[in-house]
Write a protein that holds these residues in place. Structure first.
Motif, PDB file in Angstrom:
ATOM      1  N   LEU A   1       0.828  -1.209   0.000  1.00  0.00           N
ATOM      2  CA  LEU A   1       0.000   0.000   0.000  1.00  0.00           C
ATOM      3  C   LEU A   1       0.864   1.262   0.000  1.00  0.00           C
ATOM      4  O   LEU A   1       0.530   2.270  -0.616  1.00  0.00           O
ATOM      5  CB  LEU A   1      -0.915   0.014   1.225  1.00  0.00           C
TER       6      LEU A   1
ATOM      7  N   SER B   1      -0.789   2.706  -3.635  1.00  0.00           N
ATOM      8  CA  SER B   1      -2.128   2.686  -3.040  1.00  0.00           C
ATOM      9  C   SER B   1      -3.167   2.314  -4.080  1.00  0.00           C
ATOM     10  O   SER B   1      -3.119   2.758  -5.225  1.00  0.00           O
ATOM     11  CB  SER B   1      -2.447   4.064  -2.456  1.00  0.00           C
TER      12      SER B   1
ATOM     13  N   GLU C   1      -5.055   6.166   4.523  1.00  0.00           N
ATOM     14  CA  GLU C   1      -5.005   6.025   3.065  1.00  0.00           C
ATOM     15  C   GLU C   1      -5.832   7.108   2.380  1.00  0.00           C
ATOM     16  O   GLU C   1      -5.463   7.609   1.321  1.00  0.00           O
ATOM     17  CB  GLU C   1      -5.512   4.645   2.655  1.00  0.00           C
TER      18      GLU C   1
END
Length: 391
Positions: free
Chosen positions: A276, A280, A308
């Motif tokens: 991630l 992402s 995120e």
């Protein structure tokens, strides 16, 4: 001095010769243009104005006046095919081929156009036969491209490989990606029919052809898993990161399931969280989100999604954050959160699509072969909203 005088005297002579040559060319051009029927120019004008119906009518008149004009037949046949009138296009090109006086070069041209008519009409057997007859002619490259299209439509992957290799060897451009994909199609079919041992050599050939083939690597992991070699599958799927970091989202669920199966779920979560940080992706977040809830609880999942979302603000991420918030929201605000989430979720369904980078065809699922333009590997492994944010 004499040399300079010679040149001065020669200038008028050269000028006169140029003027005479120009006059001859003009007279020839005028003569040729007068010999062309008026409908020819009308047809050209209609073509320039995208009035295909009127252009066809004009060219039909020209063909009636000059039935020996092969060029007019070619133009007419192509117009019929572009309009979808394949039967008329086939007749035009068949009539051309039936002429005993047609030069050899134009015979090849007529045969190629006839093959394209058959292809457009869906008469694949006739098209294949026609294009095969052109393999040893100047239309070999065009014929091989058409044959490659036919074999892909019919999912005849061994013959597609043969055609693609022939094109590549003839200098018509690199075809490694397509050839590797054809081997992957054969391997996928073997896996579906529970023949993993048949799939492995096909995938080895795919990777020999294109060592960067992500799909071949993913399928190789699937074969190892089918054989019961979970550790081998995990090692193989991790190689995707070396080939293309964005594509790790495609193996995220496989990796998480595999690590869970061998009792190392936390290691799997840590690995995916490291992915991630590199790339992402909402699909990757989805997998990590579910795993974090099971292992570390709702609060940890909320922190993950919130972080995120700050790093890559998207409505898809907001939808996931709202889902996390609702899990332990007080009853007093739960209904309001639910209403907001439903609104956001309804809108994100339009954004949660993959989009072909060549033709723009959108799909809910990821495709290796675009259903719109039939090209290979044109889908980025990210949703459309994520791509827009990145741009």
């Amino acid at each position: 001095m004499d040399f300079e005088l010679w040149w001065l005297l020669g200038i008028p002579v050269f000028f006169a010769l140029g003027w005479i040559a120009a006059r001859v060319d003009i007279h020839q051009l005028v003569s040729e243009s007068r010999s062309l029927p008026r409908n020819y120019f009308k047809g050209l004008n209609f073509l320039l104005n995208e009035q295909h119906d009127k252009a066809i009518d004009a060219f039909i008149e020209v063909v009636k006046l000059d039935p020996e004009s092969a060029d007019m037949h070619f133009a007419l046949g192509n117009l019929f095919r572009r309009r979808g009138e394949t039967e008329r296009a086939i007749r035009v090109h068949q009539n051309l081929l039936a002429r005993p006086d047609l030069p050899l070069e134009q015979q090849g041209h007529a045969a190629y156009e006839l093959g394209m008519d058959y292809l457009k009409a869906g008469l694949l057997d006739r098209a294949e036969e026609t294009f095969n007859s052109l393999i040893d002619t100047q239309y070999a490259a065009q014929a091989r491209r058409a044959l490659l299209e036919i074999y892909q439509r019919e999912k005849e992957w061994p013959r597609a490989i043969e055609a693609a290799v022939g094109l590549q060897e003839s200098g018509a451009g690199a075809r490694q990606k397509e050839i590797a994909q054809f081997y992957c199609e054969l391997a996928h079919d073997a896996l579906v029919h529970m023949r993993p041992d048949d799939a492995m050599p096909l995938l080895e050939k795919a990777l020999q052809t294109d060592r960067k083939s992500v799909r071949a690597t993913i399928l190789t992991g699937d074969v190892l898993l089918a054989r019961g070699d979970v550790e081998g599958a995990l090692t193989t799927w991790r190689r995707v990161e070396q080939q293309s970091v964005p594509h790790v989202a495609l193996v995220a669920q496989r990796l998480m399931d595999g690590y869970t199966k061998v009792g190392r779920a936390q290691e799997g979560v840590n690995l995916l969280r490291s992915y991630l940080e590199e790339a992402s992706s909402i699909d990757l977040i989805e997998v990590v989100f579910k795993a974090v809830i099971e292992l570390d609880g709702v609060e940890a999942a909320k922190q993950l999604v919130s972080a995120e979302l700050r790093r890559t603000p998207t409505l898809l991420g907001l939808d996931k954050l709202l889902e996390a918030r609702m899990m332990d929201a007080p009853a007093a605000i739960w209904s309001e959160l639910s209403m907001v989430k439903n609104l956001v979720h309804g809108y994100t369904q339009k954004l949660a699509r993959y989009q072909c980078s060549h033709c723009g065809f959108k799909a809910r699922q990821f495709y290796w072969h675009c259903p719109g333009c039939n090209r290979w590997e044109t889908y980025p492994p990210r949703r459309t909203e994520e791509l827009n944010v990145m741009n």
